[in-house]
Enzyme design. Structure first.
Site, PDB file in Angstrom:
ATOM      1  CE1 TYR A  30     -23.224  52.432 -18.248  1.00 44.03           C
ATOM      2  CE2 TYR A  30     -22.311  50.384 -17.401  1.00 44.03           C
ATOM      3  CZ  TYR A  30     -23.405  51.159 -17.723  1.00 44.03           C
ATOM      4  OH  TYR A  30     -24.676  50.678 -17.516  1.00 44.03           O
ATOM      5  CD1 TRP A  34     -22.277  57.219 -14.564  1.00 37.81           C
ATOM      6  CD2 TRP A  34     -20.592  56.732 -15.926  1.00 37.81           C
ATOM      7  NE1 TRP A  34     -22.766  57.193 -15.849  1.00 37.81           N
ATOM      8  CE2 TRP A  34     -21.753  56.885 -16.710  1.00 37.81           C
ATOM      9  CE3 TRP A  34     -19.388  56.418 -16.580  1.00 37.81           C
ATOM     10  CZ2 TRP A  34     -21.760  56.736 -18.093  1.00 37.81           C
ATOM     11  CZ3 TRP A  34     -19.384  56.276 -17.952  1.00 37.81           C
ATOM     12  CH2 TRP A  34     -20.565  56.429 -18.694  1.00 37.81           C
ATOM     13  CG  ASN A  35     -21.138  61.772  -8.613  1.00 36.20           C
ATOM     14  OD1 ASN A  35     -20.844  61.284  -7.531  1.00 36.20           O
ATOM     15  ND2 ASN A  35     -21.550  63.017  -8.737  1.00 36.20           N
ATOM     16  CG  ASP A  37     -20.272  53.905 -11.287  1.00 31.71           C
ATOM     17  OD1 ASP A  37     -20.270  52.747 -11.724  1.00 31.71           O
ATOM     18  OD2 ASP A  37     -21.260  54.660 -11.372  1.00 31.71           O
ATOM     19  CE1 TYR A  82     -23.542  55.836 -21.058  1.00 33.55           C
ATOM     20  CE2 TYR A  82     -23.280  58.149 -21.634  1.00 33.55           C
ATOM     21  CZ  TYR A  82     -23.907  57.160 -20.904  1.00 33.55           C
ATOM     22  OH  TYR A  82     -24.896  57.505 -20.020  1.00 33.55           O
ATOM     23  CD  GLN A 103     -24.435  58.517 -11.189  1.00 32.04           C
ATOM     24  OE1 GLN A 103     -23.240  58.552 -10.953  1.00 32.04           O
ATOM     25  NE2 GLN A 103     -24.984  57.547 -11.906  1.00 32.04           N
ATOM     26  CG  ASP A 165     -29.960  54.555 -15.110  1.00 30.42           C
ATOM     27  OD1 ASP A 165     -29.575  54.839 -13.961  1.00 30.42           O
ATOM     28  OD2 ASP A 165     -29.217  54.598 -16.092  1.00 30.42           O
ATOM     29  CE1 TYR A 350     -28.048  49.168 -15.886  1.00 28.58           C
ATOM     30  CE2 TYR A 350     -29.584  50.994 -15.891  1.00 28.58           C
ATOM     31  CZ  TYR A 350     -28.287  50.532 -15.912  1.00 28.58           C
ATOM     32  OH  TYR A 350     -27.246  51.420 -15.960  1.00 28.58           O
ATOM     33  CD1 TRP A 351     -30.710  50.447 -12.244  1.00 29.13           C
ATOM     34  CD2 TRP A 351     -30.730  49.756 -10.122  1.00 29.13           C
ATOM     35  NE1 TRP A 351     -29.451  50.642 -11.738  1.00 29.13           N
ATOM     36  CE2 TRP A 351     -29.434  50.235 -10.435  1.00 29.13           C
ATOM     37  CE3 TRP A 351     -30.983  49.273  -8.830  1.00 29.13           C
ATOM     38  CZ2 TRP A 351     -28.396  50.237  -9.509  1.00 29.13           C
ATOM     39  CZ3 TRP A 351     -29.949  49.278  -7.904  1.00 29.13           C
ATOM     40  CH2 TRP A 351     -28.672  49.763  -8.252  1.00 29.13           C
ATOM     41  CD  GLU A 394     -24.026  47.537 -15.515  1.00 31.71           C
ATOM     42  OE1 GLU A 394     -24.465  48.706 -15.412  1.00 31.71           O
ATOM     43  OE2 GLU A 394     -23.928  46.940 -16.615  1.00 31.71           O
TER      44      GLU A 394
END
Length: 423
Positions: A30, A34-35, A37, A82, A103, A165, A350-351, A394
């Site tokens: 990345y 990022w917002n 973050d 990216y 975000q 995401d 991830y999520w 992460e």
């Protein structure tokens, strides 16, 4: 890892990813700002350099759109590491390129927390006063563009806006998004991280179709809601917005800005009342609602637990605490991003299963505010155990504790500093 060692290592991670006026989440994977973050990173920075923490948020808001939207990525530098980059977004910003979606709006919460803990009161008042109208304009934008019927809750129009995401919450709604015309592309995330830890190609195709759809409307935010086949009301996202409205109202009152305070308090009150429509008694938590079909989504994810970050009713907070305790019996580390008893749970992806320290931080904050101090401490202890076992990743496999995604991750380090400073 001793507490002081963990603290010092976390500070090193922040410095490693510092680009002067903003931080990158991690090197390689990345490379931009990022917002959410940045706003959460500022919470860790405040313990090291208060002025630098304010600058982090100010840099983000320097690229706020004229209508009030704050984009989820600011492309400060050129990088081919990216995808999708600024050429794919095509937002045609006059100076530095940005993405065209937003975000989770944690800025109001972050600004108040930095302000409340500041040792340099003059600096804090000066910097907070400048940010106040900008954050208020962002909140106003949400309800003008993402709540067209005035129900008090806003919809996300792209999974990336949620910050979660590839959550299982989005599966059914995302399946309705077409993929025709997307074409060939080369992802960069799977070159930096294990593909088994990342969203699938089928999901990426739909992410890109939505970007192309919005670009075709010249990123006119007043048109995107009704044009999007993906409209989901996420309780976690809305809880963050509600909490930020409440905190911004408190901050505005402290600075004598009574009109901003009143507007944000009204937004928070209406949103909290509307959240009741997302409550699921059988699940013991809130659920997302698919606005396109006006139905709750049967998906017990961390989004419905994250709702505790807002000032939800006491009985809801107690129920969520019991849900967290139940989930903790199925994993080694809390809080998993999805219910492990669900057949769709995927521990490292991830999520769809992993633990994230940023959501742990907000959930623990909500649990403490609800008087559920034992559950709050469970979350903090689990977070610090993950750092001891697997470093500043992460995210983490909730069963094995293995590190997933990127390494030396900025907001993970920031949350560790917050946890250790509060303990």
């Amino acid at each position: 890892m001793a507490p002081q060692t963990a603290y010092d290592r976390a500070v090193d991670v922040l410095r490693q990813n510092d680009r002067g006026t903003y931080t990158v989440p991690t090197k390689g994977l990345y490379p931009f700002q990022w917002n959410w973050d940045s706003c959460l990173t500022a919470l860790g920075q405040r313990h090291v350099d208060e002025a630098r923490a304010w600058t982090e948020i100010e840099t983000l808001f320097a690229h706020q759109w004229e209508d009030g939207m704050v984009p989820h990525i600011v492309f400060h530098v050129e990088s081919d590491q990216y995808f999708p980059g600024p050429d794919v977004w095509g937002t045609n910003r006059p100076t530095i390129a940005t993405s065209g979606i937003t975000q989770p709006p944690v800025a109001g919460f972050a600004a108040k927390r930095i302000f409340d803990g500041a040792t340099d009161r003059g600096l804090a008042e000066e910097r907070a006063r400048c940010l106040l109208p900008k954050i208020d304009a962002w909140h106003k934008w949400f309800f003008a563009n993402r709540d067209p019927h005035g129900e008090g809750l806003v919809a996300i129009l792209h999974p990336w806006e949620s910050g979660r995401d590839n959550s299982i919450d989005w599966d059914a709604a995302l399946d309705r998004v077409p993929t025709e015309g997307v074409g060939e592309y080369t992802r960069r995330d799977t070159q930096h991280a294990d593909p088994a830890h990342r969203p699938t190609k089928a999901q990426y195709d739909r992410y890109l179709w939505l970007v192309q759809r919005f670009r075709g409307l010249d990123w006119d935010c007043s048109k995107l809601h009704d044009a999007s086949p993906f409209q989901v009301v996420d309780p976690g996202f809305n809880a963050i917005l509600i909490r930020s409205c409440t905190d911004l109202a408190d901050l505005a009152e402290a600075l004598g800005e009574t009109a901003i305070a009143a507007d944000n308090r009204a937004r928070a009150k209406k949103g909290l009342a509307a959240m009741e429509g997302l409550w699921s008694e059988p699940h013991g938590q809130y659920l997302c609602r698919d606005r396109t079909i006006n139905a709750l989504i049967d998906s017990a994810s961390i989004g419905g637990i994250l709702a505790a970050f807002a000032a939800i009713p006491a009985e809801r907070g107690r129920a969520i605490a019991r849900t967290i305790e139940r989930l903790s019996q199925s994993v080694t580390f809390s809080v998993p991003s999805h219910d492990p008893t669900d057949s769709r749970f995927d521990a490292p992806r991830y999520w769809r299963g992993p633990v994230w320290l940023v959501t742990n931080y907000m959930i623990a904050d909500g649990m403490a505010a609800a008087g559920e101090t034992v559950v709050a401490q469970l979350i903090v202890d689990s977070s610090l155990e993950l750092i001891e076992k697997s470093g500043f990743a992460e995210y983490y496999d909730p069963i094995s504790g293995a590190p997933c995604g990127g390494g030396d991750f900025t907001w993970t380090a920031a949350m560790v500093i917050e946890f250790l400073t509060a303990s």
